[in-house]
Design an enzyme around this catalytic site. Structure first.
Site, PDB file in Angstrom:
ATOM      1  CG  ASP A 125    -114.557 -60.792 -57.498  1.00  0.00           C
ATOM      2  OD1 ASP A 125    -115.148 -60.760 -56.402  1.00  0.00           O
ATOM      3  OD2 ASP A 125    -113.652 -59.989 -57.815  1.00  0.00           O
ATOM      4  CD  GLU A 166    -120.319 -56.207 -51.146  1.00  0.00           C
ATOM      5  OE1 GLU A 166    -119.512 -56.920 -51.781  1.00  0.00           O
ATOM      6  OE2 GLU A 166    -120.289 -54.961 -51.157  1.00  0.00           O
ATOM      7  CB  SER A 219    -104.775 -54.860 -52.692  1.00  0.00           C
ATOM      8  OG  SER A 219    -104.889 -55.912 -53.628  1.00  0.00           O
ATOM      9  N   GLY A 261    -109.134 -51.447 -55.864  1.00  0.00           N
ATOM     10  CA  GLY A 261    -108.132 -50.628 -56.541  1.00  0.00           C
ATOM     11  C   GLY A 261    -107.017 -50.184 -55.619  1.00  0.00           C
TER      12      GLY A 261
HETATM   13  P1  13P Z   1    -108.304 -55.147 -54.350  1.00  0.00           P
HETATM   14  O1  13P Z   1    -108.578 -54.156 -55.437  1.00  0.00           O
HETATM   15  O2  13P Z   1    -108.013 -54.474 -53.050  1.00  0.00           O
HETATM   16  O3  13P Z   1    -107.268 -56.110 -54.714  1.00  0.00           O
HETATM   17  O4  13P Z   1    -109.658 -55.966 -54.107  1.00  0.00           O
HETATM   18  C1  13P Z   1    -110.033 -57.004 -54.961  1.00  0.00           C
HETATM   19  C2  13P Z   1    -111.423 -57.473 -54.708  1.00  0.00           C
HETATM   20  O5  13P Z   1    -112.055 -57.180 -53.712  1.00  0.00           O
HETATM   21  C3  13P Z   1    -112.022 -58.337 -55.736  1.00  0.00           C
HETATM   22  O6  13P Z   1    -113.356 -58.645 -55.462  1.00  0.00           O
HETATM   23  O1  G3H Z   2    -113.912 -56.577 -58.301  1.00  0.00           O
HETATM   24  C1  G3H Z   2    -112.788 -56.117 -58.438  1.00  0.00           C
HETATM   25  C2  G3H Z   2    -111.691 -56.870 -58.990  1.00  0.00           C
HETATM   26  O2  G3H Z   2    -110.490 -56.204 -58.732  1.00  0.00           O
HETATM   27  C3  G3H Z   2    -111.881 -57.160 -60.461  1.00  0.00           C
HETATM   28  O3  G3H Z   2    -111.648 -56.049 -61.224  1.00  0.00           O
HETATM   29  O4  G3H Z   2    -113.560 -55.863 -62.840  1.00  0.00           O
HETATM   30  O5  G3H Z   2    -111.308 -54.856 -63.323  1.00  0.00           O
HETATM   31  O6  G3H Z   2    -111.642 -57.334 -63.383  1.00  0.00           O
HETATM   32  P1  G3H Z   2    -112.060 -56.027 -62.777  1.00  0.00           P
HETATM   33 ZN    ZN Z   3    -114.519 -57.162 -54.517  1.00  0.00          ZN
END
Ligand code: 13P
Ligand code: G3H
Ligand code: ZN
EC number: 4.1.2.13
Length: 354
Positions: free
Chosen positions: A83, A142, A235, A199
């Site tokens: 990610d 992206e 989310s 978030g």
């Molecule tokens: P959320 O914070 O809405 O769950 O998004 C997660 C996300 O986009 C991880 O790449």
């Molecule tokens: O990219 C966003 C995801 O919610 C991951 O969050 O970097 O706190 O693991 P994080």
């Molecule tokens: Zn993301």
């Protein structure tokens, strides 16, 4: 072992008109919760790890965990995805540790804070895509910067994301630029910006078209009907999870996420990967707080973790069912990465952009 690439999974999702949630993990409990949900409803899985997750859990631990999950659940095709990769090294080391897919997020520079130029984004994403495709791994790019259309802010909340004020030309992906971007970079999936952010604090009210621009997704899909679109920051921040947390000593200010019905609408407009982390965190944290408040003498972590896993499992299952992912795992015959590499090399996986 049923490790699948993102490209194969999203091709299947597009052919069968469903979306796939991509859940973030940092630990074994989250991995097990997702896989239990998938097994219960026969859904293929995307698990993703952020750079933060890799630092938290250690690459070797994550790699072995994915191997273990694939062995425990051999009937569930499992895509392991990086990610928000911030540079070539992050993406290549992920693949070296068994990830079948990476996101090269060139919407921000390598510091993951400064909005990048279009040329920077194209250049680094194209480079990562060509390297990843040599070994059959998939690439998500992206275009557009995640952030709030209400405030024009990026997202300092999680300690990463754009810093400073952004205008709508940065916060909303341009459909014509999206066509050029996919053509040039050859990405397998495209993350777009439409007003969502990471978030819990996405919207100050239930979002309408002013602050959650589903029309942008529709416009991009019209121009790129064969490209798999990705919605980050997806989310839903369910009210009941806010209430559980707040009923047990939490103090989360009222907030609103992306309604599940909007995501379902997005899936009809080409969204194939739906990123979800915050909801899983909230589902688990609600149970940690409840157990801590109700059983003040409890000190066995499993007594906290088991209900937390169950709550996350139920949330994941809900999303698999809502997005139409359920029922598809057993229909997929996994193509090994080496075969995917041959298909990239012979041009048969080149994106259709005309
Ligand atoms: P959320 O914070 O809405 O769950 O998004 C997660 C996300 O986009 C991880 O790449
Ligand atoms: O990219 C966003 C995801 O919610 C991951 O969050 O970097 O706190 O693991 P994080
Ligand atoms: Zn993301």
């Amino acid at each position: 072992m049923a490790l699948i690439t993102l490209r194969q999974l999203l091709d299947h999702a597009a052919e069968n008109s469903y979306g796939v949630p991509a859940f973030n993990i940092n630990n074994m409990e989250q991995g097990l919760a997702i896989m239990e949900a998938a097994k219960a409803c026969d859904a293929p899985v995307i698990i993703q790890a952020s750079r933060g997750a890799r630092n938290y859990a250690n690459d070797i631990m994550l790699a072995k965990m994915i191997e273990a999950l694939a062995a425990i659940y051999p009937d569930i095709p499992l895509c392991m995805h990086q990610d928000h990769g911030n540079n070539e090294a992050t993406c290549m080391t992920a693949i070296r540790h068994g990830f079948t897919s990476v996101m090269m997020d060139g919407s921000l520079e390598g510091d993951a804070k400064t909005p990048a130029s279009y040329d920077y984004n194209v250049d680094i994403t194209e480079r990562v895509a060509s390297m990843a495709h040599w070994v059959g791994a998939s690439v998500e790019g992206e275009l557009g910067v995640l952030g709030s259309l209400e405030t024009g802010e990026g997202e300092a909340e999680d300690g990463h994301g754009a810093v400073g004020k952004l205008d709508h030309s940065q916060l909303l992906t341009d459909p014509d630029q999206a066509v050029a971007f996919v053509k040039k970079t050859q990405v397998d999936a495209l993350a777009i910006a439409c007003g969502t952010s990471h978030g819990a604090y996405k919207f100050s009210r239930k979002p309408d078209g002013e602050i959650l621009a589903m029309s942008v997704i529709e416009a991009i899909h019209k121009k790129l009907p064969d490209t798999h679109l990705v919605m980050h920051g997806s989310s839903s921040v369910p009210q009941e999870l806010q209430d559980i947390i707040n009923a047990h000593g939490g103090a989360m200010p009222q907030t609103f996420g992306v309604p599940v019905e909007e995501i379902v609408r997005g899936i009809k407009m080409g969204v194939r990967k739906v990123n979800i982390d915050t909801d899983c965190r909230m589902a688990m944290t609600g149970q940690f707080r409840r157990v801590a408040e109700e059983n003040k003498a409890e000190f066995d972590p499993r007594k906290f973790l088991k209900p937390a896993m169950d709550a996350m499992r139920d949330l994941c299952r809900d999303r698999f069912e809502a997005f139409g992912t359920a029922g598809h795992a057993s229909k997929i015959k996994v193509i090994p990465m080496d075969d995917m590499a041959k298909r990239y090399a012979d041009g048969s996986l080149a994106p259709k952009t005309n």
